[in-house]
Design a protein around this motif. Structure first.
Motif, PDB file in Angstrom:
ATOM      1  N   VAL A   2      25.050  38.714  39.821  1.00 11.92           N
ATOM      2  CA  VAL A   2      24.951  37.431  40.675  1.00 11.92           C
ATOM      3  C   VAL A   2      26.210  37.506  41.427  1.00 11.92           C
ATOM      4  O   VAL A   2      27.280  37.647  41.029  1.00 11.92           O
ATOM      5  N   ARG A   3      26.046  37.162  43.006  1.00 11.80           N
ATOM      6  CA  ARG A   3      27.152  37.195  43.728  1.00 11.80           C
ATOM      7  C   ARG A   3      27.389  35.630  44.026  1.00 11.80           C
ATOM      8  O   ARG A   3      26.362  35.056  44.877  1.00 11.80           O
ATOM      9  N   LEU A  26      30.606  32.804  33.086  1.00 13.73           N
ATOM     10  CA  LEU A  26      29.891  33.808  33.121  1.00 13.73           C
ATOM     11  C   LEU A  26      29.800  34.945  32.191  1.00 13.73           C
ATOM     12  O   LEU A  26      29.271  35.503  31.669  1.00 13.73           O
ATOM     13  N   CYS A  33      28.744  39.203  37.281  1.00 16.08           N
ATOM     14  CA  CYS A  33      28.830  38.464  38.411  1.00 16.08           C
ATOM     15  C   CYS A  33      29.955  39.305  39.350  1.00 16.08           C
ATOM     16  O   CYS A  33      30.800  40.009  39.100  1.00 16.08           O
TER      17      CYS A  33
END
Length: 98
Positions: A2-3, A26, A33
């Protein structure tokens, strides 16, 4: 992976502190990420390189004007890990990352 783009007024202190808090959350959730931080005036240009935007609630109107098409998480406190986890988990589930 995930960005996530964290956003504050100038893209320096608050958004960087938020980035570090998100990284911690996270990591605990075992979500891969990539994060970066920037100022609210740059969101329109930089958002295309990310999957999600996280910012303080007071920037909601400005960010919505850019119509990035990305999920946005607005926080009352940028470094509150409980709030971050609560709000990010909901979005990550919608994205299929959890």
């Amino acid at each position: 992976m995930v960005r996530i783009l964290t956003v504050c007024g100038n893209g320096l202190g608050s958004s960087f502190a938020c980035q570090m808090a998100i990284e911690s959350v996270l990591k605990k959730l075992d979500v891969s990420c990539k994060l970066d931080h920037d100022g609210v005036s740059s969101v329109a240009g930089t958002a295309r390189n990310f999957d999600m935007i996280v910012a303080a609630e007071n920037f909601k109107t400005q960010i919505e004007r850019y119509d990035t098409g990305l999920p946005c998480v607005y926080l009352k406190r940028l470094v509150d890990k409980h709030e971050i986890e609560e709000k990010l988990v909901a979005v990550l589930k919608e994205m299929g990352e959890l």
